[in-house]
Write a protein that holds these residues in place. Structure first.
Motif, PDB file in Angstrom:
ATOM      1  N   ALA A  89     -38.989  -8.423  76.520  1.00  0.00           N
ATOM      2  CA  ALA A  89     -37.525  -8.346  76.479  1.00  0.00           C
ATOM      3  C   ALA A  89     -37.115  -7.249  75.502  1.00  0.00           C
ATOM      4  O   ALA A  89     -37.666  -7.132  74.398  1.00  0.00           O
ATOM      5  N   TYR A  90     -36.146  -6.443  75.918  1.00  0.00           N
ATOM      6  CA  TYR A  90     -35.660  -5.335  75.096  1.00  0.00           C
ATOM      7  C   TYR A  90     -34.152  -5.431  74.908  1.00  0.00           C
ATOM      8  O   TYR A  90     -33.439  -6.023  75.721  1.00  0.00           O
ATOM      9  N   CYS A  91     -33.695  -4.817  73.828  1.00  0.00           N
ATOM     10  CA  CYS A  91     -32.265  -4.580  73.648  1.00  0.00           C
ATOM     11  C   CYS A  91     -32.026  -3.120  73.981  1.00  0.00           C
ATOM     12  O   CYS A  91     -32.591  -2.228  73.345  1.00  0.00           O
ATOM     13  N   ALA A  92     -31.235  -2.873  75.009  1.00  0.00           N
ATOM     14  CA  ALA A  92     -30.933  -1.499  75.434  1.00  0.00           C
ATOM     15  C   ALA A  92     -29.549  -1.132  74.909  1.00  0.00           C
ATOM     16  O   ALA A  92     -28.581  -1.858  75.149  1.00  0.00           O
ATOM     17  N   GLU A  93     -29.465  -0.016  74.188  1.00  0.00           N
ATOM     18  CA  GLU A  93     -28.221   0.406  73.548  1.00  0.00           C
ATOM     19  C   GLU A  93     -27.938   1.879  73.869  1.00  0.00           C
ATOM     20  O   GLU A  93     -28.742   2.550  74.515  1.00  0.00           O
ATOM     21  N   LEU A  94     -26.813   2.380  73.374  1.00  0.00           N
ATOM     22  CA  LEU A  94     -26.461   3.786  73.543  1.00  0.00           C
ATOM     23  C   LEU A  94     -26.965   4.602  72.358  1.00  0.00           C
ATOM     24  O   LEU A  94     -27.038   4.102  71.232  1.00  0.00           O
ATOM     25  N   LYS A  95     -27.299   5.853  72.624  1.00  0.00           N
ATOM     26  CA  LYS A  95     -27.686   6.775  71.549  1.00  0.00           C
ATOM     27  C   LYS A  95     -26.478   7.662  71.259  1.00  0.00           C
ATOM     28  O   LYS A  95     -26.199   8.610  71.989  1.00  0.00           O
ATOM     29  N   PHE A  96     -25.759   7.332  70.208  1.00  0.00           N
ATOM     30  CA  PHE A  96     -24.537   8.052  69.865  1.00  0.00           C
ATOM     31  C   PHE A  96     -24.860   9.389  69.214  1.00  0.00           C
ATOM     32  O   PHE A  96     -25.863   9.543  68.521  1.00  0.00           O
ATOM     33  N   ASP A  97     -23.981  10.348  69.451  1.00  0.00           N
ATOM     34  CA  ASP A  97     -24.159  11.675  68.863  1.00  0.00           C
ATOM     35  C   ASP A  97     -23.204  11.788  67.682  1.00  0.00           C
ATOM     36  O   ASP A  97     -22.130  12.370  67.769  1.00  0.00           O
ATOM     37  N   GLY A  98     -23.620  11.175  66.552  1.00  0.00           N
ATOM     38  CA  GLY A  98     -22.766  11.161  65.370  1.00  0.00           C
ATOM     39  C   GLY A  98     -23.575  11.313  64.107  1.00  0.00           C
ATOM     40  O   GLY A  98     -24.602  11.986  64.077  1.00  0.00           O
ATOM     41  N   LEU A  99     -23.134  10.655  63.046  1.00  0.00           N
ATOM     42  CA  LEU A  99     -23.780  10.741  61.735  1.00  0.00           C
ATOM     43  C   LEU A  99     -24.208   9.337  61.307  1.00  0.00           C
ATOM     44  O   LEU A  99     -23.377   8.430  61.235  1.00  0.00           O
ATOM     45  N   ALA A 100     -25.512   9.177  61.045  1.00  0.00           N
ATOM     46  CA  ALA A 100     -26.032   7.874  60.634  1.00  0.00           C
ATOM     47  C   ALA A 100     -25.535   7.528  59.228  1.00  0.00           C
ATOM     48  O   ALA A 100     -25.561   8.371  58.322  1.00  0.00           O
ATOM     49  N   ILE A 101     -25.106   6.274  59.064  1.00  0.00           N
ATOM     50  CA  ILE A 101     -24.525   5.812  57.797  1.00  0.00           C
ATOM     51  C   ILE A 101     -25.112   4.454  57.436  1.00  0.00           C
ATOM     52  O   ILE A 101     -25.337   3.604  58.305  1.00  0.00           O
ATOM     53  N   ASN A 102     -25.332   4.243  56.139  1.00  0.00           N
ATOM     54  CA  ASN A 102     -25.732   2.939  55.625  1.00  0.00           C
ATOM     55  C   ASN A 102     -24.579   2.356  54.808  1.00  0.00           C
ATOM     56  O   ASN A 102     -24.117   2.974  53.843  1.00  0.00           O
ATOM     57  N   LEU A 103     -24.084   1.194  55.219  1.00  0.00           N
ATOM     58  CA  LEU A 103     -22.995   0.509  54.508  1.00  0.00           C
ATOM     59  C   LEU A 103     -23.597  -0.635  53.700  1.00  0.00           C
ATOM     60  O   LEU A 103     -24.270  -1.504  54.255  1.00  0.00           O
ATOM     61  N   ARG A 104     -23.336  -0.661  52.409  1.00  0.00           N
ATOM     62  CA  ARG A 104     -23.863  -1.729  51.564  1.00  0.00           C
ATOM     63  C   ARG A 104     -22.721  -2.676  51.174  1.00  0.00           C
ATOM     64  O   ARG A 104     -21.730  -2.252  50.544  1.00  0.00           O
ATOM     65  N   TYR A 105     -22.850  -3.927  51.586  1.00  0.00           N
ATOM     66  CA  TYR A 105     -21.876  -4.973  51.243  1.00  0.00           C
ATOM     67  C   TYR A 105     -22.511  -5.937  50.243  1.00  0.00           C
ATOM     68  O   TYR A 105     -23.659  -6.362  50.428  1.00  0.00           O
ATOM     69  N   HIS A 123     -24.303  -2.785  75.287  1.00  0.00           N
ATOM     70  CA  HIS A 123     -25.695  -3.104  74.987  1.00  0.00           C
ATOM     71  C   HIS A 123     -26.046  -4.367  75.754  1.00  0.00           C
ATOM     72  O   HIS A 123     -25.177  -5.211  76.024  1.00  0.00           O
ATOM     73  N   GLU A 124     -27.308  -4.499  76.142  1.00  0.00           N
ATOM     74  CA  GLU A 124     -27.679  -5.690  76.891  1.00  0.00           C
ATOM     75  C   GLU A 124     -29.163  -5.978  76.757  1.00  0.00           C
ATOM     76  O   GLU A 124     -29.961  -5.094  76.430  1.00  0.00           O
ATOM     77  N   ARG A 125     -29.500  -7.226  77.028  1.00  0.00           N
ATOM     78  CA  ARG A 125     -30.900  -7.656  77.017  1.00  0.00           C
ATOM     79  C   ARG A 125     -31.487  -7.402  78.399  1.00  0.00           C
ATOM     80  O   ARG A 125     -30.944  -7.868  79.398  1.00  0.00           O
ATOM     81  N   VAL A 126     -32.569  -6.638  78.454  1.00  0.00           N
ATOM     82  CA  VAL A 126     -33.205  -6.315  79.731  1.00  0.00           C
ATOM     83  C   VAL A 126     -34.680  -6.678  79.645  1.00  0.00           C
ATOM     84  O   VAL A 126     -35.250  -6.778  78.553  1.00  0.00           O
ATOM     85  N   LEU A 127     -35.311  -6.868  80.815  1.00  0.00           N
ATOM     86  CA  LEU A 127     -36.712  -7.272  80.866  1.00  0.00           C
ATOM     87  C   LEU A 127     -37.588  -6.167  81.442  1.00  0.00           C
ATOM     88  O   LEU A 127     -37.322  -5.664  82.545  1.00  0.00           O
ATOM     89  N   GLY A 128     -38.601  -5.805  80.693  1.00  0.00           N
ATOM     90  CA  GLY A 128     -39.619  -4.892  81.170  1.00  0.00           C
ATOM     91  C   GLY A 128     -39.122  -3.498  81.506  1.00  0.00           C
ATOM     92  O   GLY A 128     -37.960  -3.136  81.289  1.00  0.00           O
ATOM     93  N   ALA A 129     -40.049  -2.687  82.060  1.00  0.00           N
ATOM     94  CA  ALA A 129     -39.737  -1.305  82.404  1.00  0.00           C
ATOM     95  C   ALA A 129     -38.619  -1.220  83.430  1.00  0.00           C
ATOM     96  O   ALA A 129     -37.757  -0.337  83.346  1.00  0.00           O
ATOM     97  N   ALA A 130     -38.607  -2.143  84.375  1.00  0.00           N
ATOM     98  CA  ALA A 130     -37.569  -2.112  85.421  1.00  0.00           C
ATOM     99  C   ALA A 130     -36.184  -2.277  84.814  1.00  0.00           C
ATOM    100  O   ALA A 130     -35.225  -1.621  85.233  1.00  0.00           O
ATOM    101  N   GLY A 131     -36.065  -3.154  83.818  1.00  0.00           N
ATOM    102  CA  GLY A 131     -34.778  -3.352  83.165  1.00  0.00           C
ATOM    103  C   GLY A 131     -34.337  -2.127  82.387  1.00  0.00           C
ATOM    104  O   GLY A 131     -33.153  -1.765  82.381  1.00  0.00           O
ATOM    105  N   LEU A 132     -35.303  -1.457  81.727  1.00  0.00           N
ATOM    106  CA  LEU A 132     -34.983  -0.237  80.980  1.00  0.00           C
ATOM    107  C   LEU A 132     -34.500   0.870  81.931  1.00  0.00           C
ATOM    108  O   LEU A 132     -33.512   1.552  81.654  1.00  0.00           O
ATOM    109  N   VAL A 133     -35.204   1.036  83.041  1.00  0.00           N
ATOM    110  CA  VAL A 133     -34.842   2.077  84.014  1.00  0.00           C
ATOM    111  C   VAL A 133     -33.441   1.818  84.571  1.00  0.00           C
ATOM    112  O   VAL A 133     -32.624   2.732  84.696  1.00  0.00           O
TER     113      VAL A 133
END
Length: 692
Positions: free
Chosen positions: A123-139, A276-286
């Protein structure tokens, strides 16, 4: 191969590896530190992959400080360094944009986990690859205490002062009292906000403002804003934020899956991408990769790929990391939207309305999923702003189905003097004069009725309902008439026979007879409709009526000079110059003579009658709502036939508002301003007509 040859080859490869490391370091510094890249991401990726391939084949050439072995980045001077409690590492990029890219990642994960063919899919979590600036927020205890860039992965920059201006970054989390909760995410700029920002930047530059620039893309605009030393500048430039991961955590119950983490973010007030969504195996990623590809062009922000992460965090722990990236995640890119190539020449394209567009003739390059050899440069001022000249290496962009465009040039010295591009003085298609209106940016061909490039549009406009109203003369018929050479100019329409028309595809005898009859009937019209049908730039229906009313007949209008044209009510310098230029072209006059010779006629008294001050002369009406029996167009024609004007909005200068059913804000404004309001019966009474 001899031993000597092998040494020479190894020496050449070692030199290439060193050169690649130098180039990657240079371009990374331009991208990550200066926010001013010189080459597109795809070109940078190609350099990086070439170095990886060399080091893979020749491990002895891999050095500890190689870009392939560490995260590249540096702290900008003026910003305080921040040591990350948990390193912010990058993830591996799969540049194979086909289904096999996802399949290869799934195969690596299954092999590392010791899974066989009989075992269930991962099982995978499939998300978007944003074209921005990576940030770390500390709470800390739910309060935002610090925001830092990724930097080199170990040390970033303190940008708390600017990140606090981002509306979507919560200053306080909902229901969180954890000692420490570090959230990783992406700061980006929406496409609409980016367009608005660049428009403001252009206006500032045009007004003479110094130290201002137009941004190349949303990513660099976002990075430039976040890394401002003055938070006030950041507050004026809209940014957005999506959370996607965790750093240091103390006292917060971390969900067992990546999808669970993203859902938890939303619950505590941190925005995570809804895609974003939970997908299964290579078929889900494709399937996810293909689904997002279909939506990519319509997304309100830029992405350059998708990210796959093993969903189970316990499995992530088992898979672990290798040097600079996790084994449990990968980014799969889409076809590059920007690439570098050579500008071989600049040509001119004449559009259907006469606009001249500079077109870049390129060394063919594969970008955006297709091979591009031509790209738009928009207009002369864009060519100047981008600073491109023939022979330059330029950046070409193609996003979705958008026409490819040249974004800018790769900054490097030219081998010698290259002249600036200039727009031609004559149309390259018909040799008519090319003009640019004062204050405008577009150059146009003045041969509207004569220019082959504008022929189809000129005929369709002439035949339109509000012009000569030739029913049956639609786009498909016009295409065939022009493409077969049957119609080269407007007068040719009136020489068409039913037999000739029947030679066209899907044109039967009855349809041909009807079209010939409709063309013949169009000869009896009004001077105003005829003028509007000529397609003179800036001459709409109302202006055509003003011209007909003022001059009374076509001959006086054809001979009018600029001062005489400026005497026409509501005709300003731009319209007057456009009309004068149109009639100054001999071929336009020839087309008009041809039409008159085809038997056109309108009431001789039309101009003289209209020139007489009538009941509605100088009066302005506004129509709103639905009238009981009159269409909006019929009411407008009645008013204008007696010298009145029909405006689109209500002001203190409005004389009457004619209100029908479901009248809206225009009626409210009329009542507020004290403007007279009448219904259809009141209008007909003013017109001296009954409501029968």
């Amino acid at each position: 191969m001899s031993a000597g040859d092998a040494l020479d080859l190894d020496g050449t490869i070692a030199a290439r590896a060193a050169e690649l490391r130098r180039l990657i370091e240079y371009h990374a510094e331009r991208y990550y530190v200066r926010d001013a890249p010189e080459i597109p991401d795809a070109d940078y990726d190609a350099l990086f992959q070439e170095l990886q391939a060399i080091e893979g084949a020749h491990p002895e050439l891999a050095t500890a400080d190689s870009p392939t072995q560490r995260v590249i980045g540096a702290v900008l001077e003026g910003l305080e360094p921040v040591r990350h409690s948990v390193p912010m590492l990058s993830i591996n990029t799969e540049t194979d944009t086909t289904a096999s890219g996802a399949e290869k990642f799934d195969a690596r994960v299954r092999k590392a986990l010791g899974l066989g063919e009989a075992d269930p899919p991962v099982a995978y979590c499939a998300e978007l690859k944003f074209d921005g600036l990576a940030i770390n927020l500390r709470y800390e205890r739910g309060e935002l205490v610090r925001a830092a860039t990724r930097g080199d992965g170990e040390t970033g920059e303190d940008v708390t002062h600017t990140v606090r201006t981002i509306a979507s970054v919560p200053k306080r989390l909902k229901g969180v009292d954890a000692a420490v909760l570090e959230v990783r995410g992406e700061v980006f700029m929406r496409l609409d906000d980016f367009a608005a920002l660049n428009e403001r930047q252009r206006k500032l530059i045009e007004s003479g403002a110094k130290n201002e620039k137009v941004f190349v893309n949303p990513r660099n605009a976002a990075a430039g804003v976040v890394r401002q030393l003055d938070a006030r500048n950041a507050a004026r430039r809209p940014l957005s934020f999506f959370a996607y991961g965790l750093g240091a955590v103390e006292g917060w119950d971390v969900p067992a899956t990546q999808n669970g983490v993203l859902d938890a973010f939303d619950a505590i007030g941190l925005p995570a991408s809804p895609l974003h969504e939970r997908v299964l195996g290579a078929a889900g990623l494709v399937a996810f990769h293909e689904a997002i590809a279909a939506r990519r062009a319509s997304l309100p922000y830029e992405i350059d790929g998708v990210v796959y992460k093993v969903d189970d965090r316990a499995l992530q722990e088992r898979l672990g990391f290798k040097s600079r990236e996790p084994r449990w995640a990968v980014a799969q890119k889409y076809p590059a939207q920007e690439r570098t190539t050579r500008l071989n020449d600049i040509g001119i394209q004449v559009g259907r309305t006469g606009k001249l567009t500079p077109v870049a003739k390129l060394e063919p390059v594969f970008v955006g999923g297709t091979t591009v050899s031509n790209a738009t440069l928009h207009n002369l001022f864009e060519v100047r702003r981008k600073g491109v000249r023939v022979g330059d290496d330029v950046i070409v962009r193609r996003a979705g189905d958008v026409i490819p465009e040249v974004v800018g040039r790769v900054s490097k010295p030219r081998p010698g003097y290259v002249p600036n591009f200039r727009m031609p003085g004559a149309c390259p298609v018909c040799a008519s004069a090319v003009v640019r209106e004062k204050g405008g940016v577009d150059h146009r061909c003045t041969g509207g009725l004569f220019c082959p490039a504008q022929r189809k549009f000129a005929i369709l406009h002439f035949a339109g309902r509000r012009a000569l109203d030739i029913e049956g003369l639609g786009e498909k018929i016009v295409d065939q008439l022009v493409d077969t050479g049957l119609v080269k100019s407007l007068p040719d329409l009136y020489a068409l026979s039913s037999q000739t028309l029947q030679s066209l595809e899907r044109m039967g005898e009855k349809s041909a007879d009807n079209l010939v009859a409709n063309i013949a009937a169009s000869r009896k019209t009004t001077l105003a409709r005829f003028l509007y049908g000529l397609g003179i730039r800036h001459v709409g229906e109302t202006t055509a009526k003003d011209l007909a009313r003022h001059f009374g007949n076509l001959e006086r209008l054809r001979r009018a000079d600029l001062p005489q044209l400026l005497d026409v009510p509501d005709v300003g310098p731009i319209v007057a110059e456009s009309v004068h230029a149109f009639f100054a072209e001999e071929h336009n006059q020839a087309v008009i003579d041809g039409l008159l010779g085809a038997g056109f006629e309108w009431p001789e008294s039309e101009g003289a009658a209209e020139a007489v001050p009538l009941a509605f002369a100088g009066k302005t009406f506004v129509l709103t709502g639905t009238l009981p029996t009159l269409t909006r167009e019929a009411a407008k024609e009645m008013i204008e036939s007696l010298g009145g004007k029909v405006a689109g909005s209500v002001s203190k200068k409005t004389d009457w508002v004619v209100a029908g059913a479901e009248a809206g804000s225009k009626l409210d404004k009329a009542q507020a301003l004290g403007v007279a309001v009448i219904d259809e019966a009141g209008l007909l009474a003013l017109l001296g007509r009954s409501a029968d």
